[in-house]
Design an enzyme around this catalytic site. Sequence first.
Site, PDB file in Angstrom:
ATOM      1  N   GLY A  49      -9.457   4.922  -6.099  1.00 52.58           N
ATOM      2  CA  GLY A  49      -8.186   4.197  -6.261  1.00 52.58           C
ATOM      3  C   GLY A  49      -7.073   4.738  -5.372  1.00 52.58           C
ATOM      4  O   GLY A  49      -7.304   5.162  -4.232  1.00 52.58           O
ATOM      5  N   VAL A  50      -5.866   4.770  -5.949  1.00 49.90           N
ATOM      6  CA  VAL A  50      -4.712   5.195  -5.134  1.00 49.90           C
ATOM      7  C   VAL A  50      -4.815   6.694  -4.824  1.00 49.90           C
ATOM      8  O   VAL A  50      -4.414   7.162  -3.753  1.00 49.90           O
ATOM      9  CB  VAL A  50      -3.385   4.842  -5.854  1.00 49.90           C
ATOM     10  CG1 VAL A  50      -3.155   5.642  -7.108  1.00 49.90           C
ATOM     11  CG2 VAL A  50      -2.205   4.970  -4.910  1.00 49.90           C
ATOM     12  N   ASP A  51      -5.441   7.453  -5.711  1.00 53.60           N
ATOM     13  CA  ASP A  51      -5.662   8.897  -5.489  1.00 53.60           C
ATOM     14  C   ASP A  51      -6.491   9.081  -4.214  1.00 53.60           C
ATOM     15  O   ASP A  51      -6.139   9.862  -3.310  1.00 53.60           O
ATOM     16  CB  ASP A  51      -6.412   9.444  -6.716  1.00 53.60           C
ATOM     17  CG  ASP A  51      -6.377  10.967  -6.804  1.00 53.60           C
ATOM     18  OD1 ASP A  51      -7.081  11.523  -7.667  1.00 53.60           O
ATOM     19  OD2 ASP A  51      -5.656  11.602  -6.008  1.00 53.60           O
ATOM     20  N   TYR A  69      -8.483   3.689 -15.114  1.00 61.70           N
ATOM     21  CA  TYR A  69      -8.231   4.153 -16.488  1.00 61.70           C
ATOM     22  C   TYR A  69      -8.061   3.022 -17.495  1.00 61.70           C
ATOM     23  O   TYR A  69      -7.878   3.274 -18.686  1.00 61.70           O
ATOM     24  CB  TYR A  69      -7.036   5.108 -16.522  1.00 61.70           C
ATOM     25  CG  TYR A  69      -7.373   6.530 -16.062  1.00 61.70           C
ATOM     26  CD1 TYR A  69      -8.656   6.842 -15.628  1.00 61.70           C
ATOM     27  CD2 TYR A  69      -6.433   7.538 -16.075  1.00 61.70           C
ATOM     28  CE1 TYR A  69      -8.976   8.126 -15.197  1.00 61.70           C
ATOM     29  CE2 TYR A  69      -6.734   8.839 -15.655  1.00 61.70           C
ATOM     30  CZ  TYR A  69      -8.024   9.119 -15.216  1.00 61.70           C
ATOM     31  OH  TYR A  69      -8.341  10.392 -14.803  1.00 61.70           O
ATOM     32  N   ASP A 101       0.886  -1.173   0.000  1.00 60.64           N
ATOM     33  CA  ASP A 101       0.000   0.000   0.000  1.00 60.64           C
ATOM     34  C   ASP A 101       0.918   1.215   0.000  1.00 60.64           C
ATOM     35  O   ASP A 101       1.625   1.465   0.971  1.00 60.64           O
ATOM     36  CB  ASP A 101      -0.873  -0.028   1.268  1.00 60.64           C
ATOM     37  CG  ASP A 101      -1.701   1.239   1.422  1.00 60.64           C
ATOM     38  OD1 ASP A 101      -2.579   1.260   2.296  1.00 60.64           O
ATOM     39  OD2 ASP A 101      -1.450   2.217   0.678  1.00 60.64           O
ATOM     40  N   ILE A 102       0.932   1.939  -1.088  1.00 63.38           N
ATOM     41  CA  ILE A 102       1.923   3.023  -1.281  1.00 63.38           C
ATOM     42  C   ILE A 102       1.794   4.098  -0.197  1.00 63.38           C
ATOM     43  O   ILE A 102       2.770   4.790   0.111  1.00 63.38           O
ATOM     44  CB  ILE A 102       1.783   3.627  -2.693  1.00 63.38           C
ATOM     45  CG1 ILE A 102       3.084   4.312  -3.127  1.00 63.38           C
ATOM     46  CG2 ILE A 102       0.591   4.574  -2.813  1.00 63.38           C
ATOM     47  CD1 ILE A 102       3.163   4.600  -4.613  1.00 63.38           C
ATOM     48  N   SER A 140      -2.512   4.307 -14.386  1.00 55.70           N
ATOM     49  CA  SER A 140      -3.500   4.075 -15.456  1.00 55.70           C
ATOM     50  C   SER A 140      -4.032   2.652 -15.548  1.00 55.70           C
ATOM     51  O   SER A 140      -4.926   2.393 -16.373  1.00 55.70           O
ATOM     52  CB  SER A 140      -2.936   4.463 -16.837  1.00 55.70           C
ATOM     53  OG  SER A 140      -2.956   5.863 -16.992  1.00 55.70           O
ATOM     54  N   THR A 141      -3.528   1.734 -14.743  1.00 61.88           N
ATOM     55  CA  THR A 141      -3.957   0.322 -14.907  1.00 61.88           C
ATOM     56  C   THR A 141      -5.188  -0.013 -14.081  1.00 61.88           C
ATOM     57  O   THR A 141      -5.641  -1.154 -14.065  1.00 61.88           O
ATOM     58  CB  THR A 141      -2.825  -0.648 -14.501  1.00 61.88           C
ATOM     59  OG1 THR A 141      -2.560  -0.477 -13.092  1.00 61.88           O
ATOM     60  CG2 THR A 141      -1.563  -0.408 -15.307  1.00 61.88           C
ATOM     61  N   GLY A 142      -5.743   0.955 -13.371  1.00 56.87           N
ATOM     62  CA  GLY A 142      -6.964   0.687 -12.587  1.00 56.87           C
ATOM     63  C   GLY A 142      -8.181   1.247 -13.305  1.00 56.87           C
ATOM     64  O   GLY A 142      -8.554   0.801 -14.397  1.00 56.87           O
TER      65      GLY A 142
HETATM   66  N1  APR Z   1      -1.212   1.487  -3.094  1.00 60.45           N
HETATM   67  C1  APR Z   1      -0.663   1.060  -4.261  1.00 60.45           C
HETATM   68  N2  APR Z   1      -1.386   0.838  -5.387  1.00 60.45           N
HETATM   69  C2  APR Z   1      -2.717   1.054  -5.303  1.00 60.45           C
HETATM   70  C3  APR Z   1      -3.368   1.510  -4.120  1.00 60.45           C
HETATM   71  C4  APR Z   1      -2.550   1.713  -2.983  1.00 60.45           C
HETATM   72  N3  APR Z   1      -3.050   2.143  -1.817  1.00 60.45           N
HETATM   73  N4  APR Z   1      -4.705   1.636  -4.380  1.00 60.45           N
HETATM   74  C5  APR Z   1      -4.887   1.265  -5.665  1.00 60.45           C
HETATM   75  N5  APR Z   1      -3.700   0.913  -6.221  1.00 60.45           N
HETATM   76  C6  APR Z   1      -3.428   0.450  -7.587  1.00 60.45           C
HETATM   77  C7  APR Z   1      -4.602  -0.114  -8.348  1.00 60.45           C
HETATM   78  O1  APR Z   1      -4.820  -1.468  -7.980  1.00 60.45           O
HETATM   79  C8  APR Z   1      -4.072   0.003  -9.774  1.00 60.45           C
HETATM   80  O2  APR Z   1      -3.242  -1.103 -10.096  1.00 60.45           O
HETATM   81  O3  APR Z   1      -3.033   1.578  -8.344  1.00 60.45           O
HETATM   82  C9  APR Z   1      -3.190   1.263  -9.722  1.00 60.45           C
HETATM   83  C10 APR Z   1      -3.799   2.478 -10.419  1.00 60.45           C
HETATM   84  O4  APR Z   1      -5.207   2.407 -10.298  1.00 60.45           O
HETATM   85  P1  APR Z   1      -6.116   3.720 -10.016  1.00 60.45           P
HETATM   86  O5  APR Z   1      -5.851   4.211  -8.661  1.00 60.45           O
HETATM   87  O6  APR Z   1      -7.506   3.369 -10.394  1.00 60.45           O
HETATM   88  O7  APR Z   1      -5.520   4.814 -11.036  1.00 60.45           O
HETATM   89  P2  APR Z   1      -5.712   4.974 -12.606  1.00 60.45           P
HETATM   90  O8  APR Z   1      -6.041   3.701 -13.285  1.00 60.45           O
HETATM   91  O9  APR Z   1      -4.507   5.754 -13.058  1.00 60.45           O
HETATM   92  O10 APR Z   1      -7.006   5.909 -12.715  1.00 60.45           O
HETATM   93  C11 APR Z   1      -6.889   7.221 -12.233  1.00 60.45           C
HETATM   94  O11 APR Z   1      -8.815   6.965 -10.887  1.00 60.45           O
HETATM   95  O12 APR Z   1      -8.874   7.218  -8.642  1.00 60.45           O
HETATM   96  C12 APR Z   1      -9.143   7.852  -9.821  1.00 60.45           C
HETATM   97  O13 APR Z   1      -8.781  10.162  -9.319  1.00 60.45           O
HETATM   98  C13 APR Z   1      -8.255   9.047  -9.997  1.00 60.45           C
HETATM   99  O14 APR Z   1      -9.470   9.795 -11.878  1.00 60.45           O
HETATM  100  C14 APR Z   1      -8.273   9.164 -11.477  1.00 60.45           C
HETATM  101  C15 APR Z   1      -8.281   7.721 -11.955  1.00 60.45           C
END
Ligand code: APR
Length: 180
Positions: free
Chosen positions: A36-38, A131, A14-15, A127-129
């Site tokens: 997501g991670v944001d 997006y 967990d970052i 971008s792998t979540g």
């Molecule tokens: N620590 C590490 N990795 C994480 C965590 C965490 N706490 N939470 C999620 N992830 C991983 C997800 O499993 C995925 O593999 O981060 C990766 C990116 O996924 P997202 O967070 O969905 O980001 P992304 O695909 O770039 O989409 C960005 O999603 O959350 C919204 O505001 C954000 O609109 C933006 C979009």
Amino acid sequence: MSWLNGRLEAQVGDITTLAVDAIANAANTSLLGGGGVDGAIHRAGGSDILRECQKIRQEHYPDGLPTGEAVTTGAGKLPCRYVIHAVGPVWQGGENDEPALLAAAYRHILDKATECGARSLAIPAISTGVYGYPPEEAAKIAWKVLSARIPKRRDPHRVILVFYSQQNLQIFLNSVPIHP
Ligand code: APR
């Protein structure tokens, strides 16, 4: 798993818990948080991070942070010192410059970490979540940018690719060259 004499690593975690100098965030153009991670970073880091993002947005990116770009804020209550908010591309099938935009996001994350003097940097799978970027393709791009650029700079000395599950880490490991 590590490469480049231990300067590039990949691990599950967990970052928001990592006590590195800087962590990258998979943000969106609004810089106002999301899921997501944001969402995890803003929840754990607290409102200071959002306030800084809002200020940067108002002063420098009134139309939103362009895809591929990155900005740096403090880390609020997180154990790290900086958060580098990068906007990755939304996957639209691969014909809309997605590979170049994802590569730009990784390049700019690295450049921002160098700029703020971060010795250690953790990066999630941008971008792998939400997006929808295919993780195998995203892995190749992350590897290409980082393996080419890390050896050419002193800082960050240590870069950790952080995956939220063993399965996601394994997809990365299966997609990149495994040097001895
Ligand atoms: N620590 C590490 N990795 C994480 C965590 C965490 N706490 N939470 C999620 N992830 C991983 C997800 O499993 C995925 O593999 O981060 C990766 C990116 O996924 P997202 O967070 O969905 O980001 P992304 O695909 O770039 O989409 C960005 O999603 O959350 C919204 O505001 C954000 O609109 C933006 C979009």
